[in-house]
Design an enzyme around this catalytic site. Structure first.
Site, mmCIF file in Angstrom:
data_model
loop_
_atom_site.group_PDB
_atom_site.id
_atom_site.type_symbol
_atom_site.label_atom_id
_atom_site.label_comp_id
_atom_site.label_asym_id
_atom_site.label_seq_id
_atom_site.Cartn_x
_atom_site.Cartn_y
_atom_site.Cartn_z
ATOM 1 N N ASP A 93 80.498 -39.072 -47.615
ATOM 2 C CA ASP A 93 81.847 -38.941 -47.054
ATOM 3 C C ASP A 93 82.922 -39.582 -47.936
ATOM 4 O OD1 ASP A 93 81.278 -37.524 -44.744
ATOM 5 O OD2 ASP A 93 81.106 -39.294 -43.468
ATOM 6 N N LEU A 137 83.042 -42.053 -37.754
ATOM 7 C CA LEU A 137 84.440 -41.907 -38.177
ATOM 8 C C LEU A 137 84.637 -42.312 -39.634
ATOM 9 C CD1 LEU A 137 86.087 -43.384 -34.940
ATOM 10 C CD2 LEU A 137 85.900 -40.970 -35.571
ATOM 11 N N SER A 139 83.027 -45.694 -45.331
ATOM 12 C CA SER A 139 83.319 -44.778 -46.448
ATOM 13 C C SER A 139 84.794 -44.828 -46.808
ATOM 14 C CB SER A 139 82.962 -43.335 -46.062
ATOM 15 O OG SER A 139 81.628 -43.242 -45.666
ATOM 16 N N LYS A 153 88.150 -40.485 -40.383
ATOM 17 C CA LYS A 153 88.088 -39.009 -40.438
ATOM 18 C C LYS A 153 87.435 -38.480 -39.156
ATOM 19 C CE LYS A 153 83.573 -38.509 -40.637
ATOM 20 N NZ LYS A 153 82.367 -38.118 -40.419
ATOM 21 N N ALA A 177 80.054 -47.829 -37.399
ATOM 22 C CA ALA A 177 78.917 -46.933 -37.110
ATOM 23 C C ALA A 177 79.266 -45.986 -35.971
ATOM 24 C CB ALA A 177 77.662 -47.743 -36.790
ATOM 25 N N ALA A 178 80.405 -45.339 -36.124
ATOM 26 C CA ALA A 178 80.954 -44.530 -35.034
ATOM 27 C C ALA A 178 80.946 -43.035 -35.332
ATOM 28 C CB ALA A 178 82.390 -44.984 -34.759
ATOM 29 N N GLY A 209 84.277 -45.131 -41.228
ATOM 30 C CA GLY A 209 85.000 -46.387 -41.468
ATOM 31 C C GLY A 209 84.618 -47.039 -42.789
HETATM 32 C C1 LIG Z 1 77.630 -37.137 -40.784
HETATM 33 C C2 LIG Z 1 78.735 -37.220 -41.817
HETATM 34 O O1 LIG Z 1 79.421 -38.450 -41.675
HETATM 35 C C3 LIG Z 1 79.722 -36.100 -41.554
HETATM 36 O O2 LIG Z 1 80.937 -36.261 -42.223
HETATM 37 C C4 LIG Z 1 78.186 -37.114 -43.234
HETATM 38 O O3 LIG Z 1 77.461 -35.913 -43.413
HETATM 39 C C5 LIG Z 1 77.330 -38.302 -43.606
HETATM 40 O O4 LIG Z 1 78.022 -39.016 -44.531
HETATM 41 P P1 LIG Z 1 77.616 -40.522 -44.976
HETATM 42 O O5 LIG Z 1 77.509 -41.391 -43.782
HETATM 43 O O6 LIG Z 1 78.569 -40.883 -46.066
HETATM 44 O O7 LIG Z 1 76.166 -40.267 -45.518
HETATM 45 P P2 LIG Z 1 75.348 -40.974 -46.691
HETATM 46 O O8 LIG Z 1 75.582 -42.448 -46.635
HETATM 47 O O9 LIG Z 1 75.593 -40.254 -47.968
HETATM 48 O O10 LIG Z 1 73.887 -40.633 -46.230
HETATM 49 C C6 LIG Z 1 73.248 -41.276 -45.138
HETATM 50 C C7 LIG Z 1 71.987 -40.501 -44.838
HETATM 51 O O11 LIG Z 1 72.317 -39.291 -44.128
HETATM 52 C C8 LIG Z 1 71.528 -38.209 -44.552
HETATM 53 N N1 LIG Z 1 72.399 -37.138 -45.089
HETATM 54 C C9 LIG Z 1 73.709 -37.382 -45.384
HETATM 55 C C10 LIG Z 1 74.523 -36.367 -45.839
HETATM 56 C C11 LIG Z 1 73.954 -35.090 -46.025
HETATM 57 N N2 LIG Z 1 74.689 -34.067 -46.464
HETATM 58 N N3 LIG Z 1 72.651 -34.868 -45.732
HETATM 59 C C12 LIG Z 1 71.867 -35.873 -45.256
HETATM 60 O O12 LIG Z 1 70.687 -35.644 -44.987
HETATM 61 C C13 LIG Z 1 70.568 -38.765 -45.600
HETATM 62 O O13 LIG Z 1 69.372 -39.098 -44.929
HETATM 63 C C14 LIG Z 1 71.236 -40.036 -46.066
HETATM 64 O O14 LIG Z 1 70.302 -40.991 -46.482
HETATM 65 N N1 LIG Z 2 83.434 -51.805 -44.892
HETATM 66 C C1 LIG Z 2 82.575 -51.489 -43.918
HETATM 67 N N2 LIG Z 2 83.028 -51.176 -42.690
HETATM 68 C C2 LIG Z 2 82.166 -50.823 -41.711
HETATM 69 N N3 LIG Z 2 80.822 -50.810 -41.844
HETATM 70 C C3 LIG Z 2 80.319 -51.113 -43.044
HETATM 71 C C4 LIG Z 2 81.163 -51.461 -44.119
HETATM 72 N N4 LIG Z 2 80.387 -51.686 -45.179
HETATM 73 C C5 LIG Z 2 79.123 -51.495 -44.782
HETATM 74 N N5 LIG Z 2 79.047 -51.172 -43.492
HETATM 75 C C6 LIG Z 2 77.802 -50.856 -42.762
HETATM 76 O O1 LIG Z 2 77.690 -49.426 -42.736
HETATM 77 C C7 LIG Z 2 77.146 -48.970 -41.513
HETATM 78 C C8 LIG Z 2 77.891 -47.693 -41.081
HETATM 79 O O2 LIG Z 2 79.215 -48.036 -40.759
HETATM 80 P P1 LIG Z 2 80.413 -46.969 -40.765
HETATM 81 O O3 LIG Z 2 81.478 -47.531 -39.884
HETATM 82 O O4 LIG Z 2 80.777 -46.618 -42.136
HETATM 83 O O5 LIG Z 2 79.674 -45.747 -40.078
HETATM 84 P P2 LIG Z 2 80.132 -44.297 -39.719
HETATM 85 O O6 LIG Z 2 81.540 -44.297 -39.192
HETATM 86 O O7 LIG Z 2 79.107 -43.738 -38.802
HETATM 87 O O8 LIG Z 2 80.099 -43.545 -41.093
HETATM 88 P P3 LIG Z 2 79.918 -41.968 -41.370
HETATM 89 O O9 LIG Z 2 80.818 -41.251 -40.415
HETATM 90 O O10 LIG Z 2 80.355 -41.874 -42.816
HETATM 91 O O11 LIG Z 2 78.459 -41.671 -41.154
HETATM 92 C C9 LIG Z 2 77.240 -50.103 -40.527
HETATM 93 O O12 LIG Z 2 75.952 -50.384 -40.093
HETATM 94 C C10 LIG Z 2 77.844 -51.286 -41.292
HETATM 95 O O13 LIG Z 2 77.099 -52.456 -41.115
#
Ligand SMILES: C[C@](O)(CO)[C@H](O)COP(=O)(O)OP(=O)(O)OC[C@H]1O[C@@H](n2ccc(N)nc2=O)[C@H](O)[C@@H]1O
Ligand SMILES: Nc1ncnc2c1ncn2[C@@H]1O[C@H](COP(=O)(O)OP(=O)(O)OP(=O)(O)O)[C@@H](O)[C@H]1O
Length: 284
Positions: A136, A99, A103, A10, A96-97, A101
């Protein structure tokens, strides 16, 4: 039986934060859409009551820390499924980008196991389950384009934005979403992007207005902390992208480009100093 699910990445066309809530999360207003960069999941039923994850990507956890594992465990527990599953994750989305991934893998697991085990769970229920795994995940269950409110789980579907090229560039740094939200002072924000204007731009199919209304308040935290993200944004702008924004909490920056002729110039220009660059389309 084996089944397959696609888990697309996304991007946030708009990300606004209203306030910090009592539960520690932030009240947000976001516009999210999918792009055609996707992980591919293969799921196969196991006779034993266990969950196994494998992946060609050496850098993600394969145990209960994996979001696909957590999704499988949640659906098994909640619907009393006594069967097991083997899930292979073919990872293409950078980790951890910003994007989503992980989720999206979790959401694809929920959709896939609902089919594999013929559980008949509605999309709404899958979203409710998904919200237990991450903010997400509900959007990744539904896909399409949506306004996301609450902590990200309250979804209002809208039309897809006008089709264009999307150039994604991820600098080689790790950004913690929790850390970025933690450092945001929502009450001190001077500027908020306009959800209303972006919704109108999308409804009118105006690519120019979509580009003009991109906005992400988390940039106010991530850009000063990581100058390489700002540098990427400036480079994309200089190379001619029509609209440029950081996705989620970063560090990935995306550029929207209407003309194919411009795309290779931007790609080549970025590849000079950034290893992870992808050219994709919006998923419409
Ligand atoms: C940055 C975005 O990826 C944008 O789409 C989202 O808002 C975050 O989504 P996500 O990675 O699925 O987040 P979660 O795994 O639910 O939360 C990770 C951490 O981000 C913070 N968090 C997340 C979402 C939100 N609305 N408020 C927050 O403060 C919280 O500290 C939480 O512990
Ligand atoms: N299936 C998976 N794919 C990628 N990372 C994963 C997965 N399951 C757990 N993780 C862990 O989740 C953390 C975040 O990875 P992810 O790629 O979801 O981050 P993100 O793209 O920043 O997510 P968001 O945009 O929702 O914040 C990483 O540190 C990784 O080790």
């Amino acid at each position: 039986m084996k089944i397959y699910e696609k888990a697309p990445a996304k991007i946030n066309l708009l990300l606004d934060v209203m306030r910090k809530r009592e539960d520690g999360f932030h009240e947000v207003e976001m516009i999210m859409t999918m792009v055609d960069l996707a992980d591919r999941l293969e799921m196969e039923e196991l006779p034993s009551d266990s969950i196994f994850i494998s992946s060609q990507a050496g850098y993600i956890p394969l145990d209960e820390k994996n979001l696909a594992f957590q999704a499988a465990r949640l659906i098994k527990d909640r619907y009393n499924v006594r069967k097991g599953v083997y899930i292979h994750l073919d990872k293409n989305i950078p980790v951890a980008a910003g994007l989503a991934g992980g989720s999206s893998d979790a959401a694809a697991t929920l959709r896939g196991l609902n089919r594999l085990w013929q559980l008949g769970i509605s999309e709404d229920e899958l979203c409710t389950l998904g919200a237990e795994l991450g903010s997400d995940v509900p959007f990744c269950v539904t896909g399409g384009t949506a306004i996301a409110r609450g902590r990200g789980e309250k979804l209002e579907p809208i039309a897809n934005p006008p089709q264009c090229w999307v150039v994604l560039a991820k600098p080689p740094i790790n950004v913690s979403t929790a850390d970025v939200y933690g450092k945001l002072r929502a009450s001190e924000l001077k500027k908020h992007p306009s959800t209303k204007n972006m919704v109108e731009a999308i409804a009118n199919g105006s690519f120019t207005d979509v580009c003009a209304n991109l906005g992400n308040v988390l940039e106010t935290v991530t850009l000063p902390l990581y100058p390489e993200v700002l540098q990427l944004k400036e480079s994309m702008q200089r190379l001619g992208a029509d609209g440029v924004l950081m996705s989620g909490s970063g560090p990935t920056v995306f550029g929207l480009v209407s003309k194919e002729a411009k795309v290779s110039r931007i790609y080549n220009g970025l590849r000079g100093f950034c290893k992870e660059v992808y050219v994709v389309r919006m998923l419409t």
